[in-house]
Design a protein around this motif. Structure first.
Motif, PDB file in Angstrom:
ATOM      1  N   GLY A  37      33.542  60.335  12.190  1.00 51.59           N
ATOM      2  CA  GLY A  37      32.608  61.195  12.892  1.00 51.59           C
ATOM      3  C   GLY A  37      32.914  62.670  12.733  1.00 51.59           C
ATOM      4  O   GLY A  37      32.090  63.521  13.066  1.00 51.59           O
ATOM      5  N   MET A  55      28.236  56.524  -4.132  1.00 56.88           N
ATOM      6  CA  MET A  55      28.692  55.154  -4.398  1.00 56.88           C
ATOM      7  C   MET A  55      27.544  54.160  -4.230  1.00 56.88           C
ATOM      8  O   MET A  55      27.363  53.252  -5.054  1.00 56.88           O
ATOM      9  N   GLU A  56      26.763  54.338  -3.187  1.00 61.52           N
ATOM     10  CA  GLU A  56      25.664  53.391  -2.955  1.00 61.52           C
ATOM     11  C   GLU A  56      24.567  53.521  -4.003  1.00 61.52           C
ATOM     12  O   GLU A  56      23.940  52.525  -4.386  1.00 61.52           O
ATOM     13  N   ARG A 390      29.773  60.654   4.377  1.00 65.39           N
ATOM     14  CA  ARG A 390      28.303  60.620   4.267  1.00 65.39           C
ATOM     15  C   ARG A 390      27.756  62.025   4.367  1.00 65.39           C
ATOM     16  O   ARG A 390      28.198  62.792   5.226  1.00 65.39           O
ATOM     17  N   GLY A 391      26.835  62.380   3.464  1.00 65.41           N
ATOM     18  CA  GLY A 391      26.193  63.698   3.577  1.00 65.41           C
ATOM     19  C   GLY A 391      26.852  64.785   2.736  1.00 65.41           C
ATOM     20  O   GLY A 391      26.636  65.968   2.986  1.00 65.41           O
ATOM     21  N   GLY A 396      29.451  67.067   4.835  1.00 61.98           N
ATOM     22  CA  GLY A 396      29.243  65.735   5.390  1.00 61.98           C
ATOM     23  C   GLY A 396      30.235  65.396   6.494  1.00 61.98           C
ATOM     24  O   GLY A 396      31.027  66.238   6.928  1.00 61.98           O
ATOM     25  N   THR A 397      30.133  64.154   6.945  1.00 57.76           N
ATOM     26  CA  THR A 397      31.048  63.673   7.985  1.00 57.76           C
ATOM     27  C   THR A 397      31.695  62.376   7.518  1.00 57.76           C
ATOM     28  O   THR A 397      31.160  61.665   6.663  1.00 57.76           O
ATOM     29  N   VAL A 398      32.837  62.093   8.095  1.00 53.67           N
ATOM     30  CA  VAL A 398      33.555  60.859   7.771  1.00 53.67           C
ATOM     31  C   VAL A 398      32.853  59.705   8.480  1.00 53.67           C
ATOM     32  O   VAL A 398      32.686  59.733   9.701  1.00 53.67           O
ATOM     33  N   GLU A 399      32.413  58.726   7.709  1.00 52.69           N
ATOM     34  CA  GLU A 399      31.686  57.604   8.298  1.00 52.69           C
ATOM     35  C   GLU A 399      32.575  56.389   8.502  1.00 52.69           C
ATOM     36  O   GLU A 399      32.435  55.654   9.472  1.00 52.69           O
TER      37      GLU A 399
ATOM     38  N   MET B   1      28.499  62.741  14.202  1.00 55.70           N
ATOM     39  CA  MET B   1      28.469  61.832  13.050  1.00 55.70           C
ATOM     40  C   MET B   1      27.038  61.615  12.594  1.00 55.70           C
ATOM     41  O   MET B   1      26.151  61.341  13.398  1.00 55.70           O
ATOM     42  N   ASN B   2      26.800  61.757  11.320  1.00 58.94           N
ATOM     43  CA  ASN B   2      25.467  61.490  10.781  1.00 58.94           C
ATOM     44  C   ASN B   2      25.102  60.029  10.978  1.00 58.94           C
ATOM     45  O   ASN B   2      25.929  59.160  10.746  1.00 58.94           O
ATOM     46  N   LYS B   6      22.032  53.807   5.306  1.00 61.98           N
ATOM     47  CA  LYS B   6      22.312  52.524   4.637  1.00 61.98           C
ATOM     48  C   LYS B   6      23.664  52.053   5.128  1.00 61.98           C
ATOM     49  O   LYS B   6      24.676  52.269   4.457  1.00 61.98           O
ATOM     50  N   LEU B   8      27.010  50.333   5.691  1.00 60.81           N
ATOM     51  CA  LEU B   8      27.797  49.382   4.910  1.00 60.81           C
ATOM     52  C   LEU B   8      28.128  48.201   5.810  1.00 60.81           C
ATOM     53  O   LEU B   8      28.139  48.323   7.025  1.00 60.81           O
TER      54      LEU B   8
END
Lengths: 411, 411
Positions: A37, A55-56, A390-391, A396-399, B1-2, B6, B8
């Motif tokens: 987050g 990656m996706e 992500r982003g 971006g942020t750590v998902e 957090m975004n 998609k 995972l």
């Protein structure tokens, strides 16, 4: 056990051993979980970071390709060594994964992966007993294990370990189609092995393993075409020989990220083993792209920080304990004009950075940079976790944190 | 957090996740413990093995050398990353150890090591707060922490993290004596940093860090003498300049396995940081030996097995995920005449072996071989454990398992 003439000191007794100081590695799991987050700024360096969006897209493009060409995909999990990513690939249509090591297969099975192919030779009996145990465990979970052989001794040892097993193991005969490593010479020798496999009830001859590793890194499309044309001829000849002896060859499996479009188009390969496409690396980016190949993006990065600045160079905190250099040094991911940098080898823990052109500036002390590793597989193997972002890398942020389950799984 | 567009797939629920199959990596600890007392035949491959007899002779020879020359030894623990070996070295007379990373310092401190020098620059504030916490933890255990700096910003950040600390941290000013990596230009810039350090109560100016990494691998004695002569001049000049400003320079620290006899003889270096001498490697063995240097023996080996044999080559199960190749490929340890082998790169998991001479034979399938890695430090970092053998590689027994506590400690 030999008596020790010079005993080494024992571990300190529990009472002597101080509690790990704050931030000790025992607490890494928690520190990593707390990252989720947060902005990418919060990622400590050096760290291995996955651009999840890239990656996706790679995952989707490969799934579309294999669907369109009617070939199975069994990506090589020796690259990411992660059960979570293996399961992700299977959800996107992969039939299972390859690994090179028994311990990799065990680690992925423990993480919920049930269809695993050890695309390599295993000779030691203790290891083959682990293979047999894993074959039974996976069969009990409606999965399956497969393995490669290239010698009669290998078949006999595998049969010995599998004797009395309720499970059946799929066995591929490896032929050397130009790699010059494992595998028998295409033709008669492969038939002999297929026949030997057929004499053992818990072993099922599943087809041919025909991977041309060297061809993956031939730089021009023409060079790769020539190499794979020979491989296809070898496979075709060997397959006909075995089938002429009344033994069906259900599947030919092989191919990597550099050549899979060629194997897919060959009509003889039924399964592709490409793995690197998911992350890509600086080495694969040097290949002239085949027009038929999907466009893959770099998704794997080492985040690093500048820790020293000299008159004509800067130094970052990522050396070859952070990324493998067997296929060349990393590239510095250019994030803004005027900061093009060249990475020079600074040893185990350092990278030396020089301005790429006369108009480029050195980065300032403390600046965060992103490197594209030379070779993804051994780079991932240096890390316990991948940090999924992500982003975008910068904003971006750590998902999620992805565990490298089979990191160091060598046996 | 975004929000994830998609998502995972999640980890499988506990009920979905099967128990790890027998032999899974979770059980590695037990399997390793069971090795103790067994013959070396029982060591699964590939594995990193220490010849304890050779290692202890190296330890003793270095202790004798430093005693005789009246210099302190602070071996670099970035090489073995093991608290047990650090404590062994200190029992043999070392004053403490060096590390390159904060996380290495934390891992060794957790393993009972109390005198640690981070011989490298740390710039990120979150990391410097860990450094400050560790300095306090070690001071509470009558130990101490030291660190290197090469910038005013570095001093200011360290001072910010240490502000209010009851502990004092020893700070060495790094000068670049020819390595071309970190460190300020010898002379005035070092004085400026020493003065800046003196303005912060929790920081103590402890002396100069002056390591010439490149000189370690210059092949001839003459080349190394010329390089270290320049380093000694740089140190002498800088030291005089700082002392002329009324600041004592208590210690000059540096040197590696390739050159330490020269620094020891210089009269200006008071502490040696050599680390590789304990294990040695194929790269250091290429150096022309200085007559003044103790004779060190190879003590670090990768045990590997032949898993495939072709017409003119064999293949073993150790590739560059088993040993680092940044300083060259491993040598095959010749155990009997007629089996001299050359190791060629076979990729991440394989080595290709060819007979070295016309009269040499290829090894048979299943044969166990011993490799001398090209570079010990990053090789150790690929492994979780070192297997300590007493009584020789071929006929000895496993005496102990040594944990690589700081394996992968990158931050």
């Amino acid at each position: 056990m030999n008596p020790s003439t010079k005993p080494l000191p024992d571990e300190p007794a529990a009472t002597q051993r101080a509690a790990p100081p704050e931030g000790a590695r025992a607490g890494l799991g928690q520190a990593l979980r707390q990252l989720i987050g947060q902005r990418t700024d919060a990622i400590d360096t050096p760290a291995l970071v996955i651009d999840l969006d890239a990656m996706e897209r790679n995952l989707t493009r490969m799934a579309e390709f294999t669907r369109k060409h009617g070939v199975r995909l069994r990506p090589h999990a020796k690259m990411h060594k992660s059960a979570a990513l293996a399961r992700l690939q299977m959800q996107a249509g992969a039939v299972g994964v390859c690994v090179q090591k028994t311990a990799e297969a065990e680690a992925l099975a423990a993480g919920g992966v049930t269809d695993i192919y050890i695309s390599n030779e295993v000779i030691a009996l203790p290891k083959l007993r682990r293979v047999a145990a894993l074959a039974q465990a996976l069969a009990a979970r409606q999965g399956r294990l497969a393995i490669a052989v290239d010698s009669l001794d290998g078949v006999a040892r595998l049969a010995e370990a599998m004797a009395g097993s309720a499970a059946v193991i799929d066995v591929f005969v490896e032929i050397d189609v130009g790699q010059g490593r494992c595998g028998v010479v295409p033709g008669e020798a492969a038939l002999v092995l297929a026949q030997a496999i057929g004499r053992h009830a818990p072993l099922r001859f599943a087809g041919l393993q025909a991977y041309h590793g060297r061809a993956q890194h031939l730089r021009t499309v023409q060079q790769r075409r020539e190499a794979i044309a020979i491989a296809v001829d070898d496979v075709t000849y060997t397959r006909r020989l075995i089938e002429a002896a009344g033994i069906p060859v259900d599947l030919v499996t092989g191919a990597g990220t550099g050549t899979f479009v060629l194997e897919a188009a060959s009509g003889v390969y039924g399964e592709l083993q490409a793995g690197s496409f998911l992350f890509m690396d600086a080495d694969y980016a040097k290949n002239e792209r085949d027009a038929a190949q999907p466009q893959f993006e770099h998704a794997l990065f080492v985040k690093t920080q500048v820790i020293s600045v000299g008159a004509d160079h800067a130094v970052c905190d990522a050396g070859h304990k952070s990324h493998a250099i067997d296929s060349g040094l990393p590239l510095v991911h250019a994030l803004e004009p005027g900061y093009e940098l060249t990475y020079l080898n600074g040893g185990d823990e350092h990278g030396v950075l020089r301005a790429a052109g006369a108009n480029d500036r050195l980065p300032e002390l403390g600046r965060m940079l992103w490197l594209i590793p030379g070779h993804c597989d051994p780079t991932v193997n240096l890390h316990d976790h991948l940090i999924g972002v992500r982003g975008g890398l910068l904003h971006g942020t750590v998902e999620r944190i992805i565990r490298v389950d089979a990191r160091g799984a060598l046996t």
